[in-house]
Scaffold this motif. Structure first.
Motif, short mmCIF file in Angstrom:
data_model
loop_
_atom_site.label_atom_id
_atom_site.label_comp_id
_atom_site.label_asym_id
_atom_site.label_seq_id
_atom_site.Cartn_x
_atom_site.Cartn_y
_atom_site.Cartn_z
N LYS A 116 0.23 17.71 18.28
CA LYS A 116 1.44 17.91 17.48
C LYS A 116 1.79 16.60 16.78
CE LYS A 116 3.53 19.32 21.22
NZ LYS A 116 2.38 19.60 22.11
N ILE A 117 1.84 16.61 15.46
CA ILE A 117 2.19 15.43 14.67
C ILE A 117 3.49 15.70 13.95
CG2 ILE A 117 1.50 13.89 12.81
CD1 ILE A 117 -1.39 14.35 13.58
N LEU A 118 4.51 14.94 14.29
CA LEU A 118 5.85 15.11 13.74
C LEU A 118 6.20 13.89 12.90
CD1 LEU A 118 7.58 16.42 17.00
CD2 LEU A 118 6.54 17.77 15.17
N ILE A 119 6.29 14.06 11.61
CA ILE A 119 6.60 12.97 10.69
C ILE A 119 8.02 13.17 10.16
CG2 ILE A 119 6.00 11.86 8.51
CD1 ILE A 119 3.09 12.64 9.05
N ASN A 120 8.87 12.18 10.40
CA ASN A 120 10.30 12.27 10.03
C ASN A 120 10.88 13.64 10.42
OD1 ASN A 120 10.15 9.70 9.07
ND2 ASN A 120 10.61 10.19 6.94
N PRO A 121 10.84 13.96 11.71
CA PRO A 121 11.26 15.29 12.14
C PRO A 121 12.74 15.59 11.88
CG PRO A 121 10.88 13.87 14.03
CD PRO A 121 10.36 13.14 12.84
N SER A 175 12.16 5.39 0.42
CA SER A 175 12.89 5.50 -0.84
C SER A 175 13.30 6.95 -1.07
CB SER A 175 12.00 5.03 -1.99
OG SER A 175 12.50 5.49 -3.23
N PRO A 176 14.47 7.18 -1.68
CA PRO A 176 14.87 8.57 -1.96
C PRO A 176 14.02 9.23 -3.04
CG PRO A 176 16.41 7.02 -2.95
CD PRO A 176 15.49 6.21 -2.09
N LYS A 177 13.20 8.45 -3.73
CA LYS A 177 12.43 8.99 -4.85
C LYS A 177 11.13 9.68 -4.45
CE LYS A 177 14.25 5.53 -8.07
NZ LYS A 177 13.90 4.43 -9.02
N ILE A 178 10.63 9.40 -3.24
CA ILE A 178 9.33 9.98 -2.85
C ILE A 178 9.54 11.36 -2.22
CG2 ILE A 178 9.32 8.81 -0.60
CD1 ILE A 178 6.23 8.60 -0.92
N PRO A 179 8.83 12.38 -2.67
CA PRO A 179 8.95 13.72 -2.07
C PRO A 179 8.46 13.72 -0.62
CG PRO A 179 7.88 13.81 -4.23
CD PRO A 179 7.95 12.36 -3.84
N ALA A 180 9.01 14.59 0.19
CA ALA A 180 8.69 14.63 1.61
C ALA A 180 7.22 14.92 1.86
CB ALA A 180 9.57 15.67 2.31
N ASP A 181 6.64 15.84 1.09
CA ASP A 181 5.23 16.17 1.32
C ASP A 181 4.31 15.03 0.94
OD1 ASP A 181 5.78 16.43 -1.37
OD2 ASP A 181 4.67 18.30 -1.65
N GLU A 182 4.65 14.29 -0.11
CA GLU A 182 3.85 13.12 -0.50
C GLU A 182 3.94 12.03 0.56
OE1 GLU A 182 3.60 9.67 -3.97
OE2 GLU A 182 4.75 11.50 -4.35
N LEU A 183 5.16 11.80 1.06
CA LEU A 183 5.35 10.79 2.11
C LEU A 183 4.56 11.16 3.35
CD1 LEU A 183 6.85 8.26 3.17
CD2 LEU A 183 8.65 9.80 3.97
N SER A 184 4.58 12.43 3.74
CA SER A 184 3.85 12.88 4.92
C SER A 184 2.35 12.65 4.75
CB SER A 184 4.12 14.36 5.17
OG SER A 184 3.44 14.81 6.31
N PHE A 185 1.82 12.97 3.58
CA PHE A 185 0.41 12.75 3.32
C PHE A 185 0.05 11.27 3.40
CE2 PHE A 185 -2.96 11.56 0.37
CZ PHE A 185 -4.01 12.33 0.82
N GLU A 186 0.87 10.44 2.75
CA GLU A 186 0.60 8.99 2.73
C GLU A 186 0.68 8.38 4.13
OE1 GLU A 186 -0.44 7.17 0.37
OE2 GLU A 186 -0.05 8.27 -1.48
N LYS A 240 0.82 -1.22 0.00
CA LYS A 240 0.00 0.00 0.00
C LYS A 240 0.85 1.27 0.00
CE LYS A 240 -4.05 -1.97 2.34
NZ LYS A 240 -4.92 -1.90 3.56
N LEU A 241 2.07 1.14 0.56
CA LEU A 241 2.98 2.28 0.55
C LEU A 241 4.36 1.77 0.16
CD1 LEU A 241 2.78 4.99 3.37
CD2 LEU A 241 4.08 5.12 1.26
N PRO A 242 4.57 1.52 -1.13
CA PRO A 242 5.79 0.85 -1.59
C PRO A 242 7.06 1.66 -1.38
CG PRO A 242 4.46 1.61 -3.46
CD PRO A 242 3.62 1.78 -2.22
N ALA A 243 6.94 2.93 -1.12
CA ALA A 243 8.14 3.75 -0.90
C ALA A 243 8.78 3.52 0.46
CB ALA A 243 7.81 5.23 -1.06
N LEU A 244 8.09 2.80 1.35
CA LEU A 244 8.64 2.57 2.69
C LEU A 244 9.74 1.52 2.67
CD1 LEU A 244 5.47 2.59 4.98
CD2 LEU A 244 7.16 4.41 4.69
N ARG A 245 10.64 1.62 3.63
CA ARG A 245 11.69 0.64 3.86
C ARG A 245 11.53 0.09 5.28
NH1 ARG A 245 11.23 1.15 -0.71
NH2 ARG A 245 12.78 1.80 -2.27
#
Length: 387
Positions: free
Chosen positions: A226-231, A195-206, A160-165
């Protein structure tokens, strides 16, 4: 006046948890062929290296490199990127003698059955905890932190989120009312390798849509949460490629976080003659049954053992003033009557020779109904004993 409490969790791809998984996979492999195996397995993971060391006495000789490669593949790492070193020897004959023949047996002490045959594999203090705050009988921040990391892993493995490691962490802070009830979600921290290919804002949304929202349905974020994603920012390099991992380095993640003290002994890689593990499982079993019996709302059970001795040297109950029927020392006496607390009794009562330990390695050892130490089948007997 409110208070805040925080708990954390990490995924199975975190380097420390990878080491716990390998150690417990070695234990499972030994127990599946020889239920009386003695295993104390330690693992270190560094860039390109997996080192497995410890003591194994078993009729079966496990293929440790194969176990390591299987664990790496299952988590999502390429085994071809690692060299594997093994440094294994048998259990000390002095320790084995104390475990095989307890001090009580050597002194001729009698007890029904064979419960005094085994001595504890080491000295130590074990703590169990339970509360009526959640269906899991665990504090809410602990439950939510594990839900985040389990969901993070699930969406990665399902595609569902293939950009994750594989590597990831979560931390949850909950604000509590003065009466001890959860009030609101204060802070959520989620760090996910990607993955280095996914933009930060897209990753945060997903991550918000597919991980945070479904995992936190019990207590959803409010407008002030407060929600901190990859701070830290970019999180591409992770796992054992980025950090060194060791077995037993996530003790509080494995247990109850800040809500209960820890005796200090790690769980993973140890067979159940090691009371670090079996005693901790029994302490949780007791605490959960005390709460399920309605004898308290919150409970901490502490056991202590001496190496080579079967019976515990201490049994303590602390209900933090929430006891409903009798004092804490009364509950401790009831515990001694209802539960078998020697290593042999704990192993038999909690079915601890069944190979299931790899399943415990990540997302906490407690609060999961598939494990026998999570049963509440002694609650009625406890209550009848006290009343």
């Amino acid at each position: 006046m409110t208070k805040i409490y925080t708990a954390e969790s990490v995924t199975e791809g975190h380097p420390d948890k990878l080491c716990d998984l390998i150690a417990d996979s070695v234990l499972d492999e030994c127990l599946s062929h020889d239920a009386l195996s003695r295993v104390a397995c330690e693992v270190m993971a560094a860039r390109g290296q997996i080192i497995v060391a410890g003591e194994i006495t078993s009729l079966y000789e496990p293929s440790i490199p194969s176990i390591v490669r299987s664990a790496l593949r299952g988590v999502g790492y390429d085994p071809a990127h690692f060299t594997i070193q093994c440094h294994i020897h048998k259990q000390s004959p002095d320790i084995a003698a104390g475990v095989d023949c307890s001090l009580e047996q050597r002194r001729g002490v009698k007890k029904e059955g064979m419960s005094l045959r085994l001595g504890a594999g080491d000295q130590g203090v074990m703590v169990g905890y339970a509360c009526d705050e959640t269906p899991e009988m665990l504090p809410l921040p602990v439950v939510l932190a594990h839900r985040l990391t389990k969901t993070l892993t699930a969406v990665r493995k399902s595609g569902k989120l293939p950009a994750l490691r594989p590597d990831g962490k979560a931390q949850v802070t909950v604000e509590y009312m003065e009466d001890g009830k959860p009030l609101r979600l204060d802070t959520v921290v989620l760090s996910a390798q990607h993955s280095p290919k996914i933009p930060a804002d897209e990753l945060s949304f997903e991550l918000t849509d597919k991980v945070i929202t479904p995992a936190l349905q019990i207590l959803p974020p409010d407008e002030d949460t407060k929600i901190l994603i990859n701070p830290a920012g970019r999180f591409v390099s992770g796992g054992p490629y980025a950090d060194t991992g060791l077995t037993g380095r996530k003790l509080m993640v494995d247990s109850y976080g800040v809500f209960a003290p820890h005796g200090g002994g790690a769980f993973s890689g140890k067979d159940p003659t090691k009371v670090d593990r079996s005693g901790a499982y029994m302490a949780r079993y007791i605490a959960k049954n005390l709460v399920a019996a309605g004898l308290c709302k919150r409970c901490q059970v502490t056991l202590a053992y001496a190496i080579g001795v079967a019976e515990p040297v201490m049994v303590q109950v602390d209900t933090f003033g929430t006891g409903t029927v009798c004092a804490d020392d009364c509950l401790a006496e009831a515990v001694k009557l209802v539960f078998g607390l020697t290593p042999a009794e704990m192993i038999a009562g909690l079915d601890l020779l069944t190979p299931r330990y790899a399943d415990t390695a990540a997302y906490g050892h407690f609060g999961r109904p598939e494990f026998p130490w999570e049963r509440t089948d002694r609650a009625k007997l406890l209550r009848d004993t006290v009343i």
